[in-house]
Enzyme design. Structure first.
Site, PDB file in Angstrom:
ATOM      1  CD  GLU A  71     -46.144   6.764 -13.637  1.00 15.47           C
ATOM      2  OE1 GLU A  71     -44.962   7.133 -12.983  1.00 15.47           O
ATOM      3  OE2 GLU A  71     -47.131   7.252 -13.377  1.00 15.47           O
ATOM      4  CD  GLU A 115     -53.065   5.822 -13.031  1.00 18.14           C
ATOM      5  OE1 GLU A 115     -52.628   6.873 -12.744  1.00 18.14           O
ATOM      6  OE2 GLU A 115     -52.433   5.001 -12.811  1.00 18.14           O
TER       7      GLU A 115
END
Ligand code: XIL
Length: 364
Positions: free
Chosen positions: A180, A286
């Site tokens: 991220e 995910e």
């Protein structure tokens, strides 16, 4: 505490429920996802230490999945021993101490049951102790210099890779090296502690160290969310292009924490096609898809979206390493309020599970 009581109540209800004949599926009453996808790519899930206390969930993991990820236990917050780091810093500001308390349980389980592990995550702006970025590992002191932080980065990556590879050789097949890094709004590097201390090239340096210490064949990924949104996608592609030019990255992980219909399958498809075009390995790291309520319509729409995503990844099966859901049962999800997973609270496969299965079956 609330979460634990809810899980206990569910466990008791499940036992009671299972006394009624025909109402309780055993884990072998329905097909196995990893078998359905054999020869295409791995199917995985995130688990936690708590998951492993539940014997039925252990059975489900072993039968359904070929790869697992620690949901929290291998993040810097779990691995860094900051008290010990601070002690060592009196002699050497770059020294790093690690511990593997929770990770060990998950790695043992994987090793004993022949499951692969995808490591998550070496560098992240979240779930990393603030003290890690300060002189003397002391939040009251200034942020550490670039030189110190590059030293800590290298030592951390080396310690984690050396410890895991020595005790669990071959078990960890891939790592999220950086998680991220791209900001949703600016579409470029977020001004995290890594950015503030090391600077613009911190992502590239992390991949350089990861490559230096990873065992041969271990794949190195950059992992991010909201990839389907054009502004962010541009930033992710730009970063990937820079990393590819340096030659230390293997692939990109799409988190895919979605809601039914948002983002649209068109947007998701465009993003996957664009990143696949870079010629790197792909993984869905995910996956979870939220719904507002468990109405039949919502459950069916959720199934359709799981199925569509699997069909999309099957188009790229030559490049795809794995698709991993982010947890097992809805009530244990980090987005528990949105029923986003493929098993219900009674550990029964939901329509979404059959969506994943059908995508593979229709391919054959
Ligand atoms: C989540 C875990 O599932 C939660 O248990 C924890 O409280 C917060 O982190 N993106 C990631 C994952 O890369 O590490 C996050 O996991 C979910 C979002």
């Amino acid at each position: 505490m609330k979460r634990i009581s809810a899980m206990l109540i569910t466990a008791v209800l499940t036992v009671l429920f299972c006394i009624i004949p025909g109402q309780c599926e055993t884990t072998t009453d329905y097909p196995s996802l990893k078998e359905a996808y054999e020869g295409k790519f791995d199917i995985g899930t995130a688990i936690s230490q708590q998951t492993l206390v539940d014997m039925k969930l252990r059975e489900i993991i072993i039968r359904q999945f070929s790869i697992i990820t620690a949901g929290n236990e291998m993040k810097p917050q779990s691995l860094l021993d900051i008290t010990k780091c601070a002690e060592l810093a009196r002699e050497d500001e770059t020294a790093v101490a690690v511990r593997f308390t929770g990770a060990k349980l998950i790695l043992d389980f994987a090793q004993k049951n022949g499951l692969k592990v995808h490591g998550h995550t070496l560098l992240w702006h979240e779930q990393t102790p603030e003290a890690f970025f300060h002189e003397g590992y002391d939040t009251k002191k200034a942020l550490a210099s670039r030189e110190i932080m590059l030293g800590r980065m290298e030592n951390y990556i080396r310690e984690v890779m050396a410890w895991t590879e020595e005790r669990y050789p071959g078990v960890i097949v891939s790592w999220d090296v950086v998680n991220e890094a791209i900001h949703d709004n600016t579409g470029w590097l977020r001004k995290s502690n890594w950015y503030k201390t090391v600077g613009e090239d911190y992502v590239a340096r992390a991949f350089e160290f990861a490559r230096k210490y990873a065992a041969d064949g271990v794949l190195l990924y950059y992992n991010d969310y909201n990839t389907a949104y054009p502004g962010k996608l541009n930033g992710i592609v730009k970063l990937l292009e820079q990393l590819i030019a340096e030659g230390n990255i293997d692939g990109y992980g799409f988190q895919m924490h979605h809601k039914v219909g948002s983002p649209s399958m068109d947007m998701i498809t465009r993003a996957v096609e664009r990143i696949a075009g870079l010629g790197i390995r792909l993984r869905v790291s995910e996956l979870d898809i939220g719904i507002n309520s468990k109405s039949e319509t919502n459950l069916n729409n959720q199934k359709a979206m799981y199925k569509a995503i699997m069909k999309l990844m099957l188009r790229f099966s030559d490049q795809t390493e794995a698709v991993q859901v982010w947890g097992l049962t809805d009530d244990s999800s980090w987005r528990a309020g949105t029923y986003p997973l493929i098993f219900d609270n009674f550990r029964k496969p939901k329509p979404a599970f059959y969506g994943m299965l059908e995508a593979a079956e229709e391919q054959n």
